[in-house]
Write an enzyme that holds these catalytic residues in place. Structure first.
Site, PDB file in Angstrom:
ATOM      1  N   ASP A 198      -2.107  -8.561  12.446  1.00  0.00           N
ATOM      2  CA  ASP A 198      -3.492  -9.560  11.853  1.00  0.00           C
ATOM      3  C   ASP A 198      -3.916 -10.544  13.264  1.00  0.00           C
ATOM      4  O   ASP A 198      -4.970 -10.477  13.469  1.00  0.00           O
ATOM      5  CB  ASP A 198      -3.656  -9.929  11.061  1.00  0.00           C
TER       6      ASP A 198
ATOM      7  N   HIS B 150      -1.703  -9.170   2.133  1.00  0.00           N
ATOM      8  CA  HIS B 150      -1.516  -7.295   2.431  1.00  0.00           C
ATOM      9  C   HIS B 150      -2.922  -7.152   4.121  1.00  0.00           C
ATOM     10  O   HIS B 150      -3.012  -8.030   4.509  1.00  0.00           O
ATOM     11  CB  HIS B 150      -1.079  -6.502   2.303  1.00  0.00           C
TER      12      HIS B 150
ATOM     13  N   HIS C 106       5.964 -13.080   7.478  1.00  0.00           N
ATOM     14  CA  HIS C 106       5.940 -12.028   7.419  1.00  0.00           C
ATOM     15  C   HIS C 106       7.438 -11.523   6.301  1.00  0.00           C
ATOM     16  O   HIS C 106       8.251 -12.236   6.010  1.00  0.00           O
ATOM     17  CB  HIS C 106       5.929 -10.589   8.514  1.00  0.00           C
TER      18      HIS C 106
ATOM     19  N   ARG D  76       3.545  -5.846  17.240  1.00  0.00           N
ATOM     20  CA  ARG D  76       1.775  -5.125  17.076  1.00  0.00           C
ATOM     21  C   ARG D  76       0.739  -6.276  17.744  1.00  0.00           C
ATOM     22  O   ARG D  76      -0.195  -5.933  18.608  1.00  0.00           O
ATOM     23  CB  ARG D  76       1.422  -4.777  16.169  1.00  0.00           C
TER      24      ARG D  76
ATOM     25  N   SER E 189       0.490  -1.114  -0.035  1.00  0.00           N
ATOM     26  CA  SER E 189      -0.143  -0.096  -0.048  1.00  0.00           C
ATOM     27  C   SER E 189       0.736   1.775  -0.163  1.00  0.00           C
ATOM     28  O   SER E 189       0.619   2.629  -0.843  1.00  0.00           O
ATOM     29  CB  SER E 189      -1.040   0.077   1.585  1.00  0.00           C
TER      30      SER E 189
HETATM   31  N1  CMX Z   1       1.166 -19.992   6.328  1.00  0.00           N
HETATM   32  C1  CMX Z   1       1.619 -21.099   5.603  1.00  0.00           C
HETATM   33  N2  CMX Z   1       2.536 -21.019   4.616  1.00  0.00           N
HETATM   34  C2  CMX Z   1       3.557 -19.918   4.737  1.00  0.00           C
HETATM   35  C3  CMX Z   1       3.355 -18.632   4.888  1.00  0.00           C
HETATM   36  C4  CMX Z   1       1.893 -18.787   6.299  1.00  0.00           C
HETATM   37  N3  CMX Z   1       1.636 -17.841   6.996  1.00  0.00           N
HETATM   38  N4  CMX Z   1       3.748 -17.952   5.880  1.00  0.00           N
HETATM   39  C5  CMX Z   1       4.423 -17.851   4.246  1.00  0.00           C
HETATM   40  N5  CMX Z   1       4.317 -19.350   4.150  1.00  0.00           N
HETATM   41  C6  CMX Z   1       4.682 -19.584   3.275  1.00  0.00           C
HETATM   42  C7  CMX Z   1       4.579 -18.916   1.771  1.00  0.00           C
HETATM   43  O1  CMX Z   1       3.465 -19.099   0.836  1.00  0.00           O
HETATM   44  C8  CMX Z   1       5.571 -19.319   0.702  1.00  0.00           C
HETATM   45  O2  CMX Z   1       5.668 -20.853   0.431  1.00  0.00           O
HETATM   46  P1  CMX Z   1       5.937 -20.868  -1.334  1.00  0.00           P
HETATM   47  O3  CMX Z   1       7.042 -21.013  -1.409  1.00  0.00           O
HETATM   48  O4  CMX Z   1       5.312 -22.415  -1.544  1.00  0.00           O
HETATM   49  O5  CMX Z   1       5.346 -20.246  -1.974  1.00  0.00           O
HETATM   50  C9  CMX Z   1       7.137 -20.266   2.349  1.00  0.00           C
HETATM   51  O6  CMX Z   1       5.927 -19.810   3.031  1.00  0.00           O
HETATM   52  C10 CMX Z   1       7.960 -18.331   1.848  1.00  0.00           C
HETATM   53  O7  CMX Z   1       7.697 -17.479   2.219  1.00  0.00           O
HETATM   54  P2  CMX Z   1       8.107 -16.613   2.675  1.00  0.00           P
HETATM   55  O8  CMX Z   1       9.427 -16.040   2.211  1.00  0.00           O
HETATM   56  O9  CMX Z   1       7.782 -16.955   4.181  1.00  0.00           O
HETATM   57  O10 CMX Z   1       7.083 -15.588   2.945  1.00  0.00           O
HETATM   58  P3  CMX Z   1       6.702 -14.327   1.520  1.00  0.00           P
HETATM   59  O11 CMX Z   1       7.586 -12.723   2.114  1.00  0.00           O
HETATM   60  O12 CMX Z   1       6.442 -14.655   0.703  1.00  0.00           O
HETATM   61  O13 CMX Z   1       5.128 -13.786   2.006  1.00  0.00           O
HETATM   62  C11 CMX Z   1       3.277 -13.649   3.375  1.00  0.00           C
HETATM   63  C12 CMX Z   1       4.936 -12.901   3.643  1.00  0.00           C
HETATM   64  C13 CMX Z   1       2.706 -12.211   4.749  1.00  0.00           C
HETATM   65  C14 CMX Z   1       3.050 -13.016   2.432  1.00  0.00           C
HETATM   66  C15 CMX Z   1       3.154 -14.612   4.041  1.00  0.00           C
HETATM   67  O14 CMX Z   1       3.976 -15.423   5.196  1.00  0.00           O
HETATM   68  C16 CMX Z   1       1.684 -15.008   4.172  1.00  0.00           C
HETATM   69  O15 CMX Z   1       0.961 -15.440   3.193  1.00  0.00           O
HETATM   70  N6  CMX Z   1       1.575 -15.058   5.293  1.00  0.00           N
HETATM   71  C17 CMX Z   1       0.032 -15.647   5.785  1.00  0.00           C
HETATM   72  C18 CMX Z   1      -1.282 -14.363   4.980  1.00  0.00           C
HETATM   73  C19 CMX Z   1      -0.712 -13.111   6.800  1.00  0.00           C
HETATM   74  O16 CMX Z   1      -0.951 -13.167   7.621  1.00  0.00           O
HETATM   75  N7  CMX Z   1      -1.107 -11.622   5.623  1.00  0.00           N
HETATM   76  C20 CMX Z   1      -0.424 -10.307   6.206  1.00  0.00           C
HETATM   77  C21 CMX Z   1       1.040  -9.787   6.636  1.00  0.00           C
HETATM   78  C22 CMX Z   1       0.939  -8.664   6.849  1.00  0.00           C
HETATM   79  C23 CMX Z   1       0.727  -7.804   6.390  1.00  0.00           C
HETATM   80  O17 CMX Z   1       1.607  -6.808   5.063  1.00  0.00           O
HETATM   81  O18 CMX Z   1      -0.051  -6.719   6.270  1.00  0.00           O
END
Ligand code: CMX
Length: 424
Positions: free
Chosen positions: A363, A262, A308, A317, A232
């Site tokens: 979150d 996000h 994250h 937070r 954002s």
């Molecule tokens: N549950 C399951 N798998 C997860 C995970 C979770 N909470 N967090 C990361 N992973 C997985 C990813 O999907 C990725 O899998 P692939 O290799 O199959 O694509 C792998 O672990 C590596 O990812 P990462 O480097 O740890 O995380 P990213 O930087 O790619 O993504 C985020 C970060 C937040 C999008 C991811 O951790 C996620 O999807 N979390 C759940 C959704 C969430 O809580 N989002 C809120 C974030 C806060 C915000 O930005 O506001």
């Protein structure tokens, strides 16, 4: 806004001098190597943006103007905006000036309500927020100043005016969206003499419990900013770098916040908690919780609220919300499930070994607290996030206008160009 503008004006020469000196004396120095992996991987970790309002480190989380967020949990939300913009908390007079300026903008023009009421009844609240902000663009002082020929170095003043209009209005608009979209009855008019967060809580009309009102204040402070590289903030910065005004830029940024990876994650998080509650008809045992989360991972789904892109520890937070629940002895099935997830999920994610960060982000806790006090419509939660994040995004836009930052224009490459680069 004389006092606020005076404070900002004092900082501008220093900001511009730093920017010019860095560009002139060190412009050729290398910060990092742009690898093909970074290009393909969402530019993760590539230093490419200037952000002074806040910073996020992997091992500590967010600092607002270099103060850890956990040291700011008692401040007023509007004081947080002042801090983001100026680098220090306001004096009593400055705080009152800002509070009154926001209050003066909390009566929203009727055309906004007409637009919102004309939208389909099942519109997502974030789509309503975005439409309202784009519509409010006609109030932009920046566009007027630009059209009248204001020089680039003077545009920050109109940017601040736009931030105040937008922040003063966004809480009333968000509260109105809540009441229109979820059939809560008449809109509640803003009141006088209240802080920004008290007024927001009042217009939402959810509860008069003083702890709820304090939760809204805390919520607004905690979500206010998270450096410049999140979807954002970066989107809003890109749009505003084209000298699109704060309304266009904010709407664009908040459209990014509406994505499930996000800001929408907080809606998904509470949905996840409620799924667990329904599935087990209450709070599951540790073993049941472990099995449930494993099943979800084996289905290829993420665990909302965990992981994250930058953090590698529990998000402070999350800690602040968790502590709020403890301090006020909050307990219900959702809160108990939220706490149990915190005990189980990190272990499970570590065992699975994919997520770089197995710890909770903001979150994971916020929704169960909002729900506890009666805000049960979790489709609305990202709007709450958006009201708060408008402070960070607004202050970042303002900073770039003060610094005189140029239009954003990185280079894109084709597969063929990448393959040629790889062959070298
Ligand atoms: N549950 C399951 N798998 C997860 C995970 C979770 N909470 N967090 C990361 N992973 C997985 C990813 O999907 C990725 O899998 P692939 O290799 O199959 O694509 C792998 O672990 C590596 O990812 P990462 O480097 O740890 O995380 P990213 O930087 O790619 O993504 C985020 C970060 C937040 C999008 C991811 O951790 C996620 O999807 N979390 C759940 C959704 C969430 O809580 N989002 C809120 C974030 C806060 C915000 O930005 O506001």
């Amino acid at each position: 806004m004389e006092l606020f503008k005076k404070r900002l004006a004092e900082t501008i020469p220093g900001i511009r001098a730093q920017r010019t000196a860095l560009a002139k004396e060190h412009g050729e120095k290398q910060l990092a190597t742009a690898t093909i992996g970074a290009l393909l991987g969402g530019m993760r970790g590539l230093p490419a943006l200037l952000c002074e309002t806040s910073s996020v480190s992997a091992d500590e989380g967010v600092r607002i103007r270099n103060t850890p967020i956990l040291e700011l949990t008692n401040i007023e939300a509007e004081d947080c905006f002042f801090l983001l913009c100026t680098g220090s908390l306001p004096s009593k007079e400055e705080a009152e000036e800002l509070r009154a300026a926001l209050e003066a903008k909390s009566t929203v023009p009727d055309y906004i309500w007409n637009v919102l009421r004309a939208m389909p009844a099942d519109s997502h609240p974030m789509a309503m927020l975005s439409a309202a902000l784009n519509t409010l663009e006609r109030e932009s002082a920046f566009r007027k100043a630009y059209d009248e020929g204001a020089g680039k170095d003077k545009l920050w003043e109109a940017t601040l005016d736009d931030c105040i209009t937008l922040l003063g209005s966004i809480s009333a608009i968000a509260a109105g969206i809540y009441r229109i979209r979820f059939n809560k009855g008449e809109l509640i008019a803003p009141k006088t003499g209240a802080t920004w967060s008290e007024n927001f809580a009042h217009m939402l009309g959810v509860s008069n419990d003083p702890n709820w009102i304090d939760l809204i204040r805390l919520y607004l402070v905690l979500h206010s900013d998270h450096e410049g590289g999140n979807v954002s903030a970066m989107t809003a910065h890109t749009v505003s770098s084209a000298l699109s005004d704060v309304f266009y830029s904010m709407a664009a940024g908040l459209n990014g916040l509406a994505g499930p990876l996000h800001g929408l994650a907080n809606q998904e998080c509470l949905g996840f908690i409620i799924d667990i509650r329904n599935h087990f008809n209450g709070v599951p045992t540790d073993e049941q919780m472990r099995e449930f989360t494993w099943n979800r991972l084996n289905n290829g789904q993420v665990i909302p609220g965990y992981g994250h892109a930058v953090l590698r520890v529990t998000d402070p937070r999350f800690t602040a919300f968790y502590q709020f629940a403890e301090q006020h002895n909050l307990s219900d099935e959702n809160i108990d499930i939220m706490k149990k997830l915190f005990n189980i999920v990190p272990e499970v994610l570590k065992e699975q070994g994919k997520a770089s960060n197995p710890w909770p982000n903001v979150d994971a806790a916020s929704g169960s607290l909002l729900y506890h006090y009666g805000m049960t419509e979790f489709e609305f939660y990202t709007v709450m996030f958006g009201v708060s994040r408008a402070m960070g995004i607004g202050s970042q836009i303002l900073f770039h206008r003060m610094a005189g930052s140029p239009i954003v224009r990185p280079k894109s490459m084709t597969f063929a160009q990448l393959q040629a680069a790889a062959a070298k």
